[in-house]
Design a protein around this motif. Structure first.
Motif, PDB file in Angstrom:
ATOM      1  N   PRO A   6       0.812  -1.230   0.000  1.00  0.00           N
ATOM      2  CA  PRO A   6       0.000   0.000   0.000  1.00  0.00           C
ATOM      3  C   PRO A   6       0.841   1.274   0.000  1.00  0.00           C
ATOM      4  O   PRO A   6       0.402   2.309  -0.512  1.00  0.00           O
ATOM      5  CB  PRO A   6      -0.831  -0.109   1.274  1.00  0.00           C
ATOM      6  N   ASP A   7       2.053   1.200   0.541  1.00  0.00           N
ATOM      7  CA  ASP A   7       2.942   2.368   0.533  1.00  0.00           C
ATOM      8  C   ASP A   7       3.574   2.581  -0.840  1.00  0.00           C
ATOM      9  O   ASP A   7       3.936   3.703  -1.194  1.00  0.00           O
ATOM     10  CB  ASP A   7       4.050   2.194   1.569  1.00  0.00           C
ATOM     11  N   THR A   8       3.721   1.517  -1.607  1.00  0.00           N
ATOM     12  CA  THR A   8       4.352   1.594  -2.922  1.00  0.00           C
ATOM     13  C   THR A   8       3.395   2.123  -3.986  1.00  0.00           C
ATOM     14  O   THR A   8       3.813   2.867  -4.883  1.00  0.00           O
ATOM     15  CB  THR A   8       4.879   0.209  -3.340  1.00  0.00           C
ATOM     16  N   ILE A   9       2.126   1.770  -3.893  1.00  0.00           N
ATOM     17  CA  ILE A   9       1.153   2.154  -4.925  1.00  0.00           C
ATOM     18  C   ILE A   9       1.181   3.653  -5.223  1.00  0.00           C
ATOM     19  O   ILE A   9       1.250   4.039  -6.391  1.00  0.00           O
ATOM     20  CB  ILE A   9      -0.259   1.659  -4.557  1.00  0.00           C
ATOM     21  N   PRO A  10       1.148   4.527  -4.211  1.00  0.00           N
ATOM     22  CA  PRO A  10       1.119   5.963  -4.547  1.00  0.00           C
ATOM     23  C   PRO A  10       2.438   6.511  -5.103  1.00  0.00           C
ATOM     24  O   PRO A  10       2.466   7.630  -5.611  1.00  0.00           O
ATOM     25  CB  PRO A  10       0.780   6.649  -3.228  1.00  0.00           C
ATOM     26  N   LEU A  34      -6.467  -1.149  -1.992  1.00  0.00           N
ATOM     27  CA  LEU A  34      -7.556  -0.504  -2.705  1.00  0.00           C
ATOM     28  C   LEU A  34      -7.680   0.961  -2.321  1.00  0.00           C
ATOM     29  O   LEU A  34      -7.879   1.818  -3.176  1.00  0.00           O
ATOM     30  CB  LEU A  34      -8.859  -1.248  -2.445  1.00  0.00           C
ATOM     31  N   LEU A  35      -7.527   1.255  -1.049  1.00  0.00           N
ATOM     32  CA  LEU A  35      -7.580   2.643  -0.602  1.00  0.00           C
ATOM     33  C   LEU A  35      -6.470   3.459  -1.258  1.00  0.00           C
ATOM     34  O   LEU A  35      -6.693   4.588  -1.710  1.00  0.00           O
ATOM     35  CB  LEU A  35      -7.487   2.723   0.921  1.00  0.00           C
ATOM     36  N   ALA A  36      -5.281   2.894  -1.360  1.00  0.00           N
ATOM     37  CA  ALA A  36      -4.185   3.592  -2.037  1.00  0.00           C
ATOM     38  C   ALA A  36      -4.480   3.732  -3.535  1.00  0.00           C
ATOM     39  O   ALA A  36      -4.228   4.782  -4.130  1.00  0.00           O
ATOM     40  CB  ALA A  36      -2.869   2.839  -1.826  1.00  0.00           C
ATOM     41  N   ALA A  37      -5.058   2.695  -4.140  1.00  0.00           N
ATOM     42  CA  ALA A  37      -5.327   2.716  -5.586  1.00  0.00           C
ATOM     43  C   ALA A  37      -6.379   3.750  -5.963  1.00  0.00           C
ATOM     44  O   ALA A  37      -6.231   4.434  -6.984  1.00  0.00           O
ATOM     45  CB  ALA A  37      -5.761   1.330  -6.053  1.00  0.00           C
ATOM     46  N   VAL A  55     -18.463  -5.891  -0.897  1.00  0.00           N
ATOM     47  CA  VAL A  55     -19.346  -5.113  -0.025  1.00  0.00           C
ATOM     48  C   VAL A  55     -18.572  -4.580   1.178  1.00  0.00           C
ATOM     49  O   VAL A  55     -18.685  -3.401   1.535  1.00  0.00           O
ATOM     50  CB  VAL A  55     -20.551  -5.969   0.435  1.00  0.00           C
ATOM     51  N   LEU A  56     -17.766  -5.420   1.798  1.00  0.00           N
ATOM     52  CA  LEU A  56     -16.981  -5.004   2.968  1.00  0.00           C
ATOM     53  C   LEU A  56     -16.003  -3.889   2.606  1.00  0.00           C
ATOM     54  O   LEU A  56     -15.886  -2.893   3.321  1.00  0.00           O
ATOM     55  CB  LEU A  56     -16.224  -6.196   3.550  1.00  0.00           C
ATOM     56  N   VAL A  57     -15.316  -4.051   1.503  1.00  0.00           N
ATOM     57  CA  VAL A  57     -14.314  -3.071   1.090  1.00  0.00           C
ATOM     58  C   VAL A  57     -14.993  -1.763   0.663  1.00  0.00           C
ATOM     59  O   VAL A  57     -14.505  -0.674   0.954  1.00  0.00           O
ATOM     60  CB  VAL A  57     -13.411  -3.658  -0.007  1.00  0.00           C
ATOM     61  N   SER A  58     -16.140  -1.870   0.007  1.00  0.00           N
ATOM     62  CA  SER A  58     -16.888  -0.678  -0.392  1.00  0.00           C
ATOM     63  C   SER A  58     -17.266   0.151   0.825  1.00  0.00           C
ATOM     64  O   SER A  58     -17.137   1.382   0.814  1.00  0.00           O
ATOM     65  CB  SER A  58     -18.139  -1.096  -1.173  1.00  0.00           C
ATOM     66  N   GLN A  59     -17.714  -0.504   1.877  1.00  0.00           N
ATOM     67  CA  GLN A  59     -18.085   0.213   3.098  1.00  0.00           C
ATOM     68  C   GLN A  59     -16.862   0.883   3.725  1.00  0.00           C
ATOM     69  O   GLN A  59     -16.933   2.011   4.196  1.00  0.00           O
ATOM     70  CB  GLN A  59     -18.752  -0.724   4.105  1.00  0.00           C
ATOM     71  N   MET A  60     -15.730   0.201   3.710  1.00  0.00           N
ATOM     72  CA  MET A  60     -14.502   0.763   4.250  1.00  0.00           C
ATOM     73  C   MET A  60     -14.113   2.020   3.485  1.00  0.00           C
ATOM     74  O   MET A  60     -13.732   3.027   4.079  1.00  0.00           O
ATOM     75  CB  MET A  60     -13.378  -0.272   4.199  1.00  0.00           C
ATOM     76  N   LEU A  61     -14.244   1.975   2.155  1.00  0.00           N
ATOM     77  CA  LEU A  61     -13.900   3.139   1.344  1.00  0.00           C
ATOM     78  C   LEU A  61     -14.832   4.306   1.637  1.00  0.00           C
ATOM     79  O   LEU A  61     -14.390   5.454   1.725  1.00  0.00           O
ATOM     80  CB  LEU A  61     -13.933   2.781  -0.140  1.00  0.00           C
ATOM     81  N   LYS A  62     -16.117   4.024   1.807  1.00  0.00           N
ATOM     82  CA  LYS A  62     -17.071   5.075   2.191  1.00  0.00           C
ATOM     83  C   LYS A  62     -16.659   5.702   3.510  1.00  0.00           C
ATOM     84  O   LYS A  62     -16.672   6.923   3.663  1.00  0.00           O
ATOM     85  CB  LYS A  62     -18.482   4.503   2.337  1.00  0.00           C
ATOM     86  N   ASP A  63     -16.311   4.849   4.485  1.00  0.00           N
ATOM     87  CA  ASP A  63     -15.900   5.336   5.801  1.00  0.00           C
ATOM     88  C   ASP A  63     -14.646   6.201   5.723  1.00  0.00           C
ATOM     89  O   ASP A  63     -14.438   7.076   6.561  1.00  0.00           O
ATOM     90  CB  ASP A  63     -15.657   4.162   6.761  1.00  0.00           C
ATOM     91  N   VAL A  66     -14.035   8.202   0.494  1.00  0.00           N
ATOM     92  CA  VAL A  66     -13.848   8.068  -0.945  1.00  0.00           C
ATOM     93  C   VAL A  66     -15.182   8.388  -1.630  1.00  0.00           C
ATOM     94  O   VAL A  66     -16.225   7.870  -1.223  1.00  0.00           O
ATOM     95  CB  VAL A  66     -13.362   6.647  -1.310  1.00  0.00           C
ATOM     96  N   PRO A  67     -15.175   9.231  -2.658  1.00  0.00           N
ATOM     97  CA  PRO A  67     -16.418   9.577  -3.357  1.00  0.00           C
ATOM     98  C   PRO A  67     -17.116   8.336  -3.931  1.00  0.00           C
ATOM     99  O   PRO A  67     -16.454   7.425  -4.440  1.00  0.00           O
ATOM    100  CB  PRO A  67     -15.971  10.508  -4.480  1.00  0.00           C
ATOM    101  N   GLN A  68     -18.433   8.333  -3.886  1.00  0.00           N
ATOM    102  CA  GLN A  68     -19.213   7.178  -4.337  1.00  0.00           C
ATOM    103  C   GLN A  68     -18.951   6.843  -5.800  1.00  0.00           C
ATOM    104  O   GLN A  68     -18.879   5.670  -6.166  1.00  0.00           O
ATOM    105  CB  GLN A  68     -20.707   7.413  -4.105  1.00  0.00           C
TER     106      GLN A  68
END
Length: 115
Positions: A6-10, A34-37, A55-63, A66-68
């Motif tokens: 995750p540190d490398t992606i950005p 995914l959050l980094a991507a 579904v789990l990851v989508s909720q994490m991104l919302k939290d 991350v824009p819908q």
């Protein structure tokens, strides 16, 4: 090394023709990657995994704020449904979806029915 992904992606450069597919060994690492991507300019982001994981990851991104529309653009489960189940078949399905996205193709057979 896995915890550093995750540190490398950005740190990489992304543009209109960049594609990211996330396929790690765990939900937490998938979520972190995914959050980094989603914070990059990558045109395509795909996540290998189940619909439940999506579904789990989508909720994490919302939290995480991350824009819908960015969340909705993530391909999960990644790949065209070609019916395959082996790792090679899944890889083919992922590459088929990326190719379809790249060339704005429509899934259809290129063969002709036999008379």
């Amino acid at each position: 090394m896995g915890g550093h992904i995750p540190d490398t992606i950005p740190t990489l450069e992304y543009g209109w023709n960049s594609y990211i597919v996330i396929a790690t060994r765990g939900h937490k690492l998938d979520a972190d990657c995914l959050l980094a991507a989603v914070r990059t300019d990558a045109r395509y982001i795909g996540l290998l995994g189940s619909k439940r994981k999506a579904v789990l990851v989508s909720q994490m991104l919302k939290d995480e704020g991350v824009p819908q529309d960015r969340i909705d653009s993530i391909r999960t489960p990644v790949g065209l449904d070609l019916g395959g189940r082996t790792p090679a078949e899944i890889a083919l399905a992922v590459l088929a979806e990326i190719t379809q996205e790249r060339y704005a193709g429509v899934p259809r057979s290129t063969s002709r029915p036999r008379a």
